[in-house]
Design an enzyme around this catalytic site. Structure first.
Site, PDB file in Angstrom:
ATOM      1  N   PRO A 179      38.743 -64.544 -51.161  1.00 24.28           N
ATOM      2  CG  PRO A 179      38.378 -66.459 -52.427  1.00 24.28           C
ATOM      3  CD  PRO A 179      38.414 -65.971 -51.026  1.00 24.28           C
ATOM      4  CE1 TYR A 222      35.937 -56.845 -58.420  1.00 28.28           C
ATOM      5  CE2 TYR A 222      36.888 -55.669 -60.288  1.00 28.28           C
ATOM      6  CZ  TYR A 222      36.463 -56.849 -59.699  1.00 28.28           C
ATOM      7  OH  TYR A 222      36.580 -58.035 -60.393  1.00 28.28           O
TER       8      TYR A 222
HETATM    9  C1  PHB Z   1      40.485 -65.163 -60.468  1.00 24.57           C
HETATM   10  O1  PHB Z   1      41.077 -66.121 -59.951  1.00 24.57           O
HETATM   11  O2  PHB Z   1      40.534 -64.976 -61.675  1.00 24.57           O
HETATM   12  C2  PHB Z   1      39.681 -64.250 -59.611  1.00 24.57           C
HETATM   13  C3  PHB Z   1      39.433 -64.575 -58.292  1.00 24.57           C
HETATM   14  C4  PHB Z   1      38.660 -63.737 -57.521  1.00 24.57           C
HETATM   15  C5  PHB Z   1      38.155 -62.578 -58.079  1.00 24.57           C
HETATM   16  C6  PHB Z   1      38.431 -62.249 -59.386  1.00 24.57           C
HETATM   17  C7  PHB Z   1      39.203 -63.083 -60.155  1.00 24.57           C
HETATM   18  O3  PHB Z   1      37.374 -61.749 -57.352  1.00 24.57           O
END
Ligand code: PHB
Ligand code: APR
Length: 423
Positions: free
Chosen positions: A325, A416
């Site tokens: 993630p 990103y």
């Molecule tokens: C989120 O769940 O808000 C989230 C997860 C991973 C990321 C950025 C935001 O890299």
């Protein structure tokens, strides 16, 4: 006990395609077997977005989702949309709430020890990202599909694919005890990592690539204001932390944890204490604690399957690839796949040309591998892998380099905010 809706006669009429249950059923009930152009398996974001894009361009589809609409909508996932994803959702006609409630983020903070550095996404790339939860995307898409009665079958059990390697495949499913069959031109396997689509392809046709990471993410959601206007990713000798949000009054926090950990061992007080310890003081002192609304642990892994097309079957989103993630690429990749496949199918039904359909797998995999590389790199940069002090010093050197070199920062920012979705 499974009932077959169409099995009313005991003998098969002459001339019926021997053994093919759909052909048999079509004859038995006088051609009343449902048929559509595209059957979409899975009603997560990729399946619903694909179906919605097809519908707006005159292509018929039916989505078969194993779970209930409420269950799918209740799942909490990441919440960061690349600009290409925002554009696709707008094109799909589901962008109104997203544009009203989404938070535009022009930068992101990288923290390490007591230092932190802002990557100015907008200045470096001319683009920003939108913070808007996947739960909300799912809700907007489900609402849009609900406008077309019968377009989504929720709680479709035991989905089975037949003839995916032919020009007229069929998909059958069980709904309220009755088995139905749908004949179609194409099947879109949008049914996630554990779905039936990829599992229906004999293993010798699949090339799978996989990497497991030796840790997980412990997540907490709370109705407290975020500690910063932008996201903070922290590399700390105790482990990684991420401060994200869903709105100006709802925070989403993550901590690197052991894969063997369990949420019971992480009462809120312990979670907040640990989060505070992993952040520079400047951020830690702004942390507002609040009762958790949800807490969960997820393992991290990278997975890619090649190719993403098998005859009339296309794999889309998590069915074909998983990323860790870090950087929130999962939903964005799933949306990009759906957009690419929609284009190919729309072109086919408009002109009879198969060029984009034939290019789908190579085209999608190019993007998938770039995002897989970025997610792996960002994960490797920010997490604690072992007690190896040498490895930690290398991470800190790279973080300082990112803070000092505009070239390095731009390379990160470009990935990103998302690499452009090629036509
Ligand atoms: C989120 O769940 O808000 C989230 C997860 C991973 C990321 C950025 C935001 O890299
Ligand atoms: N039959 C029908 N539906 C199924 C089956 C099946 N055999 N197996 C799985 N499904 C459904 C799941 O219940 C789920 O709703 O397919 C859907 C797949 O949705 P996701 O897992 O959300 O995958 P996808 O739509 O590709 O979206 C990817 O979601 O998982 C996150 O991090 C991931 O953000 C990424 C995004």
């Amino acid at each position: 006990m499974e009932k077959y809706k169409f099995y009313v006669l005991t003998s098969i009429p002459p001339g019926t395609a021997g053994g093919d249950p759909v052909a048999v059923a079509r004859v038995l009930i006088g051609g009343d077997v449902r048929s559509t152009q595209v059957v979409v398996i899975g009603g997560g974001p990729s399946g619903l977005l694909l179906s919605q894009l097809l519908s707006r361009n005159g292509v018929a589809s039916i989505v078969l989702e194993r779970q209930s609409r409420a269950y799918v909508q209740g799942r909490i996932r990441a919440g960061l949309l690349e600009w290409g994803t925002v554009r696709l959702l707008q094109e799909a006609g589901v962008g109104a709430r997203m544009m009203r409630d989404g938070l535009l983020h022009e930068g992101v903070e990288l923290a390490f020890g007591e230092q932190h550095h802002r990557i100015d996404l907008q200045a470096l790339t001319g683009r920003s990202v939108l913070v808007y939860g996947q739960t909300e995307v799912q809700r907007d898409l489900a609402e849009a599909r609900a406008a077309e009665p019968g377009a989504v079958v929720w709680e479709a059990a035991e989905v089975q694919l037949a003839g995916w390697d032919s020009k007229r495949p069929t998909v059958s499913y069980l709904h309220e005890g009755i088995r139905y069959s749908i004949a179609c031109d194409f099947i879109a396997g949008c049914d996630g990592y554990h779905g039936v689509s990829r599992a229906s392809v004999p293993p010798q046709h699949l090339q799978q690539y996989e990497r497991a990471y030796p840790f997980g993410w412990l997540a907490l959601m709370a109705d407290v204001p975020p500690l910063n206007d932008e996201l903070v990713y922290a590399n700390h000798e105790r482990g990684f932390a991420l401060c994200s949000m869903r709105s100006s009054s709802r925070s989403r926090y993550y901590l690197q944890c052991s894969v063997q950990d369990s949420v019971d061992k992480w009462p809120d007080e312990r979670f907040y204490r640990e989060l505070r310890a992993r952040l520079p003081r400047q951020f830690a002192q702004r942390l507002v604690e609040g009762r958790s609304l949800e807490k969960s642990i997820a393992p991290l892994r990278s997975f890619v399957v090649e190719p993403m097309r098998f005859g009339s079957l296309f794999l889309v989103g998590d069915a074909a690839h998983i990323v860790p993630p870090t950087g929130a690429k999962g939903l964005n990749l799933a949306a990009a796949d759906a957009g690419t496949l929609a284009q190919g199918l729309i072109e086919f039904y408009r002109t009879g040309t198969r060029t984009l359909i034939d290019e789908y797998s190579a085209h999608a995999l190019d993007r998938v591998w770039k995002a897989t590389r970025f997610s792996w790199w960002f994960t490797s940069l920010m997490h604690k892998f072992s007690e190896d002090a040498f490895a930690h010093q290398l991470q800190l050197a790279e973080l300082r380099y990112l803070a000092q070199s505009e070239t390095a920062a731009r390379a990160m920012a470009e990935n990103y905010v998302g690499l452009a979705i090629a036509a």
